[in-house]
Design a protein around this motif. Sequence first.
Motif, PDB file in Angstrom:
ATOM      1  N   ARG A 142      32.487  11.016  70.142  1.00  0.00           N
ATOM      2  CA  ARG A 142      32.297  12.277  69.416  1.00  0.00           C
ATOM      3  C   ARG A 142      32.269  12.021  67.928  1.00  0.00           C
ATOM      4  O   ARG A 142      33.123  11.328  67.392  1.00  0.00           O
ATOM      5  CB  ARG A 142      33.449  13.253  69.700  1.00  0.00           C
ATOM      6  CG  ARG A 142      33.444  13.884  71.060  1.00  0.00           C
ATOM      7  CD  ARG A 142      34.400  15.073  71.084  1.00  0.00           C
ATOM      8  NE  ARG A 142      35.792  14.669  71.125  1.00  0.00           N
ATOM      9  CZ  ARG A 142      36.815  15.516  71.045  1.00  0.00           C
ATOM     10  NH1 ARG A 142      36.594  16.807  70.876  1.00  0.00           N
ATOM     11  NH2 ARG A 142      38.056  15.089  71.126  1.00  0.00           N
ATOM     12  N   ASP A 143      31.272  12.600  67.247  1.00  0.00           N
ATOM     13  CA  ASP A 143      31.313  12.675  65.796  1.00  0.00           C
ATOM     14  C   ASP A 143      32.271  13.780  65.393  1.00  0.00           C
ATOM     15  O   ASP A 143      32.399  14.779  66.097  1.00  0.00           O
ATOM     16  CB  ASP A 143      29.926  13.024  65.229  1.00  0.00           C
ATOM     17  CG  ASP A 143      29.052  11.794  65.095  1.00  0.00           C
ATOM     18  OD1 ASP A 143      29.608  10.705  64.897  1.00  0.00           O
ATOM     19  OD2 ASP A 143      27.828  11.934  65.190  1.00  0.00           O
ATOM     20  N   ALA A 144      32.907  13.620  64.250  1.00  0.00           N
ATOM     21  CA  ALA A 144      33.810  14.669  63.774  1.00  0.00           C
ATOM     22  C   ALA A 144      33.054  15.973  63.565  1.00  0.00           C
ATOM     23  O   ALA A 144      33.500  17.043  63.965  1.00  0.00           O
ATOM     24  CB  ALA A 144      34.487  14.224  62.481  1.00  0.00           C
ATOM     25  N   GLU A 145      31.864  15.895  62.962  1.00  0.00           N
ATOM     26  CA  GLU A 145      31.088  17.112  62.679  1.00  0.00           C
ATOM     27  C   GLU A 145      30.585  17.747  63.968  1.00  0.00           C
ATOM     28  O   GLU A 145      30.634  18.963  64.133  1.00  0.00           O
ATOM     29  CB  GLU A 145      29.918  16.789  61.751  1.00  0.00           C
ATOM     30  CG  GLU A 145      30.351  16.376  60.351  1.00  0.00           C
ATOM     31  CD  GLU A 145      29.166  16.108  59.461  1.00  0.00           C
ATOM     32  OE1 GLU A 145      28.010  16.222  59.958  1.00  0.00           O
ATOM     33  OE2 GLU A 145      29.368  15.774  58.278  1.00  0.00           O
ATOM     34  N   ASP A 146      30.106  16.927  64.901  1.00  0.00           N
ATOM     35  CA  ASP A 146      29.615  17.474  66.165  1.00  0.00           C
ATOM     36  C   ASP A 146      30.740  18.172  66.918  1.00  0.00           C
ATOM     37  O   ASP A 146      30.558  19.234  67.511  1.00  0.00           O
ATOM     38  CB  ASP A 146      29.033  16.359  67.040  1.00  0.00           C
ATOM     39  CG  ASP A 146      27.745  15.797  66.470  1.00  0.00           C
ATOM     40  OD1 ASP A 146      27.164  16.454  65.589  1.00  0.00           O
ATOM     41  OD2 ASP A 146      27.342  14.709  66.895  1.00  0.00           O
ATOM     42  N   SER A 147      31.917  17.581  66.888  1.00  0.00           N
ATOM     43  CA  SER A 147      33.052  18.167  67.591  1.00  0.00           C
ATOM     44  C   SER A 147      33.460  19.487  66.963  1.00  0.00           C
ATOM     45  O   SER A 147      33.774  20.453  67.645  1.00  0.00           O
ATOM     46  CB  SER A 147      34.244  17.202  67.567  1.00  0.00           C
ATOM     47  OG  SER A 147      35.349  17.762  68.227  1.00  0.00           O
ATOM     48  N   GLN A 148      33.444  19.543  65.633  1.00  0.00           N
ATOM     49  CA  GLN A 148      33.808  20.781  64.949  1.00  0.00           C
ATOM     50  C   GLN A 148      32.827  21.891  65.303  1.00  0.00           C
ATOM     51  O   GLN A 148      33.215  23.036  65.528  1.00  0.00           O
ATOM     52  CB  GLN A 148      33.832  20.551  63.440  1.00  0.00           C
ATOM     53  CG  GLN A 148      35.012  19.678  62.990  1.00  0.00           C
ATOM     54  CD  GLN A 148      34.890  19.245  61.550  1.00  0.00           C
ATOM     55  OE1 GLN A 148      33.946  19.599  60.856  1.00  0.00           O
ATOM     56  NE2 GLN A 148      35.857  18.465  61.096  1.00  0.00           N
ATOM     57  N   GLN A 149      31.544  21.558  65.356  1.00  0.00           N
ATOM     58  CA  GLN A 149      30.550  22.576  65.707  1.00  0.00           C
ATOM     59  C   GLN A 149      30.705  23.024  67.153  1.00  0.00           C
ATOM     60  O   GLN A 149      30.574  24.197  67.480  1.00  0.00           O
ATOM     61  CB  GLN A 149      29.139  22.012  65.471  1.00  0.00           C
ATOM     62  CG  GLN A 149      28.825  21.786  63.998  1.00  0.00           C
ATOM     63  CD  GLN A 149      27.498  21.083  63.807  1.00  0.00           C
ATOM     64  OE1 GLN A 149      26.818  20.755  64.771  1.00  0.00           O
ATOM     65  NE2 GLN A 149      27.127  20.845  62.560  1.00  0.00           N
ATOM     66  N   GLN A 150      31.030  22.079  68.034  1.00  0.00           N
ATOM     67  CA  GLN A 150      31.176  22.403  69.446  1.00  0.00           C
ATOM     68  C   GLN A 150      32.336  23.360  69.672  1.00  0.00           C
ATOM     69  O   GLN A 150      32.268  24.264  70.494  1.00  0.00           O
ATOM     70  CB  GLN A 150      31.392  21.118  70.248  1.00  0.00           C
ATOM     71  CG  GLN A 150      31.635  21.363  71.743  1.00  0.00           C
ATOM     72  CD  GLN A 150      31.919  20.068  72.477  1.00  0.00           C
ATOM     73  OE1 GLN A 150      31.866  18.992  71.916  1.00  0.00           O
ATOM     74  NE2 GLN A 150      32.248  20.185  73.744  1.00  0.00           N
ATOM     75  N   HIS A 151      33.449  23.157  68.939  1.00  0.00           N
ATOM     76  CA  HIS A 151      34.653  23.947  69.154  1.00  0.00           C
ATOM     77  C   HIS A 151      34.789  25.096  68.165  1.00  0.00           C
ATOM     78  O   HIS A 151      35.755  25.836  68.213  1.00  0.00           O
ATOM     79  CB  HIS A 151      35.886  23.042  69.072  1.00  0.00           C
ATOM     80  CG  HIS A 151      35.930  22.015  70.160  1.00  0.00           C
ATOM     81  ND1 HIS A 151      36.321  22.322  71.446  1.00  0.00           N
ATOM     82  CD2 HIS A 151      35.607  20.703  70.169  1.00  0.00           C
ATOM     83  CE1 HIS A 151      36.250  21.231  72.196  1.00  0.00           C
ATOM     84  NE2 HIS A 151      35.823  20.238  71.444  1.00  0.00           N
TER      85      HIS A 151
END
Length: 304
Positions: A102-111
Amino acid sequence: MAFVPRLRSMALSGSIDHWSLEKCHKLPRMHIPDAIKAVNSTLQLDEVNTNYVHNVMRLRDGDHIRIFNAKSGEFIATIIGSDSRNPRRPSKLNISTCRRLRDAEDSQQQHETKGPTLSLWFAPVKKDKMKLLVEKATELGVDTFQPVITQNTVADITTDTFQKSLNTVIVQSIEQCERLAIPDLHPPLSWDAFLKQLAGPTASHFLICRERAAHDTEGRVKPLLGALATLNQLTKKDNLVVLVGPEGGFTAKEFQDMERVLSGSAAQRGQFVSLGPQVLRAETAVISSLAGVSLWRDSLRYEQ
């Protein structure tokens, strides 16, 4: 850290790049405070994490583990050796990242939700109950912990040892529940300082849990779910604060103090809420209220 039974790498056969996410999620998970630069980079674990990986998880060279932090994201890493002449008692282990999950940014957008961040303001309780409170609140999505000292507060959480213990519980809970970011734990506020925050011009909305709300005949207390239904306009720039009182509850004067503040210019910044007809223990009230808020925040993701 969250304990996961030992899983030898031989049990997870095949190229790591082709492992399913389900298979990856069976690996133990550990928070690494240092920056994780990229795949195929080498990191050295500190003595605390080395001891945990080697003696608690009982992992050895060639085994795999998930490592993560909020800035770097999440990776699979392989244990590649130690700096010790005695491999049975290494002082520091080396690991090498081999796949980014997981990228940090991708994870933030997902959650990310359309709703506000979540803070828990609470009167400290006794040690064992305090650890349970912090553990479950972290799992339920709290971003910030703010202790508030009330008249009936009996626990002292100001010692460095206890603060460190609580931060350890927070990290272990983060590892367990798949979150990346570690919530902040702030120093305790006095009651007067809390009242100033309640009256202040911040982008926060307070839900103040009030026991024995069935005795309210003036309509000053709303059911928690009813109160949340009126807050759908809050955005991620706002902060929703859940306030839970001490064992023994807020005193009559403390309720009067909060009522006085909320009857003035801060009237739109907070409201009293009920968690049902039962009188709950402080830690139960925290779990009950945050479970409701967590489900409400999640529902906002699916609204158009």
